[in-house]
Design a protein around this motif. Structure first.
Motif, mmCIF file in Angstrom:
data_model
loop_
_atom_site.group_PDB
_atom_site.id
_atom_site.type_symbol
_atom_site.label_atom_id
_atom_site.label_comp_id
_atom_site.label_asym_id
_atom_site.label_seq_id
_atom_site.Cartn_x
_atom_site.Cartn_y
_atom_site.Cartn_z
ATOM 1 N N VAL A 85 -3.891 2.788 10.852
ATOM 2 C CA VAL A 85 -3.553 2.094 9.610
ATOM 3 C C VAL A 85 -4.467 0.882 9.522
ATOM 4 O O VAL A 85 -4.579 0.101 10.470
ATOM 5 N N TYR A 86 -5.134 0.720 8.384
ATOM 6 C CA TYR A 86 -6.131 -0.329 8.229
ATOM 7 C C TYR A 86 -5.515 -1.570 7.594
ATOM 8 O O TYR A 86 -5.067 -1.540 6.446
ATOM 9 N N ILE A 87 -5.475 -2.645 8.357
ATOM 10 C CA ILE A 87 -5.098 -3.963 7.843
ATOM 11 C C ILE A 87 -6.308 -4.846 8.102
ATOM 12 O O ILE A 87 -6.630 -5.122 9.262
ATOM 13 N N ALA A 137 0.850 -1.190 0.000
ATOM 14 C CA ALA A 137 0.000 0.000 0.000
ATOM 15 C C ALA A 137 0.882 1.235 0.000
ATOM 16 O O ALA A 137 1.957 1.240 0.595
ATOM 17 N N SER A 138 0.438 2.270 -0.701
ATOM 18 C CA SER A 138 1.150 3.534 -0.646
ATOM 19 C C SER A 138 0.142 4.644 -0.366
ATOM 20 O O SER A 138 -1.028 4.532 -0.716
ATOM 21 N N SER A 186 -4.550 -0.142 3.983
ATOM 22 C CA SER A 186 -4.772 1.258 3.658
ATOM 23 C C SER A 186 -4.045 2.126 4.673
ATOM 24 O O SER A 186 -4.187 1.943 5.885
ATOM 25 N N LEU A 187 -3.282 3.091 4.172
ATOM 26 C CA LEU A 187 -2.505 3.986 5.022
ATOM 27 C C LEU A 187 -3.098 5.389 5.091
ATOM 28 O O LEU A 187 -2.525 6.266 5.733
ATOM 29 N N VAL A 188 -4.228 5.613 4.458
ATOM 30 C CA VAL A 188 -4.743 6.963 4.225
ATOM 31 C C VAL A 188 -4.909 7.780 5.502
ATOM 32 O O VAL A 188 -4.494 8.926 5.565
ATOM 33 N N ASP A 189 -5.495 7.223 6.548
ATOM 34 C CA ASP A 189 -5.754 7.994 7.758
ATOM 35 C C ASP A 189 -4.698 7.788 8.835
ATOM 36 O O ASP A 189 -4.881 8.220 9.975
#
Length: 159
Positions: free
Chosen positions: A65-67, A12-13, A47-50
């Motif tokens: 960080v969403y895993i 993820a980036s 997802s690293l967005v928040d």
């Protein structure tokens, strides 16, 4: 050889972070993960967005960080947005702590990837961009794209 390429891949980036923040310094950190988190990452979902970094008792943790939960997991499954400890050298931790002590600086996750079979997180010490800075960056990017397009068209006409 195909296995090595598969292991050294970006999971993820965080493109939004590079748009919203001016990255001043970057670091590569390991992460303390559970088995189901690693299995979920190997499926290529995160997802690293928040996400953001925060210090607790002289240790740096990454939060939000969403895993996603591992689908084949049992009662040992992990919480999707739990706080995860980052593994850095003491000098790096002190350097980051000194920098974010300044007003307006924060720690943001930039990319999550596997390196030699281990999950790594690239984090950046960043300063938030103002709205006009974002517009200027987009304008510069668009101008560069148009210039490259014009040169390509001109060169195509000569060939």
């Amino acid at each position: 050889m195909a296995k090595k390429n598969q292991e050294d891949r970006v999971i993820a980036s965080n493109r939004k972070a590079r748009h919203d923040f001016e990255i001043l310094d970057t670091f590569e950190a390991g992460m303390v993960l559970t088995g189901t988190e690693v299995k979920s990452l190997r499926e290529g979902k995160a997802s690293l967005v928040d996400g953001f970094g925060q210090f607790y008792r002289d240790e740096l943790y990454i939060e939000n960080v969403y895993i996603p939960e591992y689908l084949n997991g049992s009662w040992t499954n992990h919480a999707a947005r739990r706080r995860r400890k980052l593994l850095l050298h003491r000098q790096e931790l002190l350097k980051i702590e000194r920098k974010i002590g300044e007003a307006g600086l924060t720690v943001v996750p930039l990319s999550l990837y596997f390196k030699s079979g281990r999950a790594k997180l690239e984090i950046g010490v960043a300063r938030g961009k103002r709205e006009y800075d974002k517009r200027q960056a987009l304008r510069e990017k668009q101008d560069n794209r148009e210039a490259l397009r014009a040169m390509r068209e001109r060169n195509r006409g000569n060939a």
